[in-house]
Design a protein around this motif. Sequence first.
Motif, PDB file in Angstrom:
ATOM      1  N   ASP A  54       0.894  -6.234  -2.423  1.00 25.88           N
ATOM      2  CA  ASP A  54       1.110  -4.835  -2.079  1.00 25.88           C
ATOM      3  C   ASP A  54      -0.235  -4.124  -2.135  1.00 25.88           C
ATOM      4  OD1 ASP A  54       2.359  -2.475  -1.420  1.00 25.88           O
ATOM      5  OD2 ASP A  54       3.193  -2.102  -3.410  1.00 25.88           O
ATOM      6  N   ARG A  55      -0.353  -3.076  -1.352  1.00 28.27           N
ATOM      7  CA  ARG A  55      -1.602  -2.317  -1.325  1.00 28.27           C
ATOM      8  C   ARG A  55      -1.281  -0.850  -1.074  1.00 28.27           C
ATOM      9  NH1 ARG A  55      -0.898  -5.000   2.958  1.00 28.27           N
ATOM     10  NH2 ARG A  55      -2.226  -6.768   2.429  1.00 28.27           N
ATOM     11  N   SER A  56      -2.142   0.009  -1.555  1.00 22.32           N
ATOM     12  CA  SER A  56      -1.988   1.433  -1.284  1.00 22.32           C
ATOM     13  C   SER A  56      -3.351   2.093  -1.368  1.00 22.32           C
ATOM     14  CB  SER A  56      -1.005   2.092  -2.262  1.00 22.32           C
ATOM     15  OG  SER A  56      -1.462   1.947  -3.593  1.00 22.32           O
ATOM     16  N   TRP A 104      -2.308  -5.048  -5.411  1.00 17.41           N
ATOM     17  CA  TRP A 104      -1.507  -5.877  -6.308  1.00 17.41           C
ATOM     18  C   TRP A 104      -1.480  -7.270  -5.687  1.00 17.41           C
ATOM     19  CZ3 TRP A 104       1.095  -3.144 -10.368  1.00 17.41           C
ATOM     20  CH2 TRP A 104       0.995  -1.761 -10.282  1.00 17.41           C
ATOM     21  N   ALA A 105      -1.988  -8.245  -6.393  1.00 17.72           N
ATOM     22  CA  ALA A 105      -2.153  -9.578  -5.816  1.00 17.72           C
ATOM     23  C   ALA A 105      -1.509 -10.641  -6.701  1.00 17.72           C
ATOM     24  CB  ALA A 105      -3.637  -9.890  -5.622  1.00 17.72           C
ATOM     25  N   ALA A 113       3.171 -10.204  -9.178  1.00 13.02           N
ATOM     26  CA  ALA A 113       1.853  -9.722  -8.747  1.00 13.02           C
ATOM     27  C   ALA A 113       1.004  -9.641 -10.013  1.00 13.02           C
ATOM     28  CB  ALA A 113       1.973  -8.374  -8.061  1.00 13.02           C
ATOM     29  N   ASN A 114       0.321 -10.735 -10.311  1.00  9.68           N
ATOM     30  CA  ASN A 114      -0.286 -10.878 -11.646  1.00  9.68           C
ATOM     31  C   ASN A 114      -1.732 -10.407 -11.734  1.00  9.68           C
ATOM     32  OD1 ASN A 114      -1.401 -12.937 -10.140  1.00  9.68           O
ATOM     33  ND2 ASN A 114      -0.644 -14.603 -11.441  1.00  9.68           N
ATOM     34  N   GLU A 149     -10.431  -6.890   1.511  1.00 12.14           N
ATOM     35  CA  GLU A 149      -9.400  -7.934   1.474  1.00 12.14           C
ATOM     36  C   GLU A 149      -9.868  -9.194   2.184  1.00 12.14           C
ATOM     37  OE1 GLU A 149      -5.242  -7.357   2.148  1.00 12.14           O
ATOM     38  OE2 GLU A 149      -5.441  -5.179   1.911  1.00 12.14           O
ATOM     39  N   ARG A 150     -10.531  -9.016   3.319  1.00  9.81           N
ATOM     40  CA  ARG A 150     -10.991 -10.183   4.077  1.00  9.81           C
ATOM     41  C   ARG A 150     -12.000 -10.991   3.278  1.00  9.81           C
ATOM     42  NH1 ARG A 150     -15.126 -11.954   6.679  1.00  9.81           N
ATOM     43  NH2 ARG A 150     -16.355 -10.072   6.329  1.00  9.81           N
ATOM     44  N   VAL A 151     -12.950 -10.294   2.676  1.00  8.51           N
ATOM     45  CA  VAL A 151     -14.010 -10.991   1.933  1.00  8.51           C
ATOM     46  C   VAL A 151     -13.442 -11.728   0.720  1.00  8.51           C
ATOM     47  CG1 VAL A 151     -16.090 -10.659   0.544  1.00  8.51           C
ATOM     48  CG2 VAL A 151     -15.842  -9.467   2.732  1.00  8.51           C
TER      49      VAL A 151
END
Length: 348
Positions: A313-315, A250-251, A281-282, A299-301
Amino acid sequence: MHNADMVSASPPDSVIDEVDLELINALQVTPRGSWAVLGRALDLDPATAARRWQRLTQTGLAWVTCTIGPARHHEFCMAYIKVSVAPGWLDSVAATLIEEASAPYLHHVTGPSPLLLVIALRNPAAVSAFLRDVLDQLPGVTSYHAEIRTVGYTEPSRWRLDSLDPVRRGRLSPPAGESRGFSVDETDRALYRLLHIDGRMSFAELAGRTGISQATARRRVNRLLDTRHLRMRCDMAQSVSGWPITGVLWAHVPPGSLDMVARAMGNRAEVRLSCTLSGPANLLLMVWLRTLEGLTEFERVVGELHPGLTVVDRSVCLHTMKQMWRQLDSTGRVVRVLDPNRVSFPGT
């Protein structure tokens, strides 16, 4: 696989091989391609291709289904709901939500809200009614948080295994069509429900089950597909895909660059879902990864490519329990197809 209730006698995952993966990839490109066309593309005898596919479907490792196409996406409202449950209530709540006709997906995920539920209804008011009448009343649910999908950029029917080399892929002709308006009727809805059970059901069988001629069945199905009212989709058990891990991100992206970032994410090989949401978190991303470490690398890339993107958020998905109204076991195999008569086809 024509039964609404289908339980697979699950053999070891090792029954799948590279030829099976190529066949699945070919069916992702042309889900209703003839066995002659598919066999020619894969350098297989058509009977061998058909036999391999029958084994894959009977064991729940792969399947072709039918989804609502882009021409009708405006007719329903999708909500992504994080559901928190009381200790000891997870199985009970999940079992109830698996049976929910308005929910095509249910995921068991890491984090404080262990269930991620996706519902598809007519409008926001219907979502409100679902939250009040179902989740508020469901024993074991302690809280939930819902967001509405505002724009869908990519979804799982567009994800490709990429097992075929370019030469073999070039032998296949992916379906294409232009959206144009017409009114669907009960026969169209009946065809949709049958194709939901088995997207490769023959025109002869479709005709027999709907009481129309084979020529009419062919014409109606091709019209629904060509005009993008329906879309065929080939899926497979994630455990044998080579991409066994699902990450959910979720970003937040600044509104000025949201469209550009969401489109770019949809073009990445890992991304199964890219859509914008109504909340802070759109941007929601669901990705298939080869390893758990791949989530950090992803995520890094994307952070380097899109500095304005912030993961809120992440899962990790522990178990996709339900996918397009199919109940899946812990390996991602189909164990049951929910009654298609409870799955509505939008439009009148």
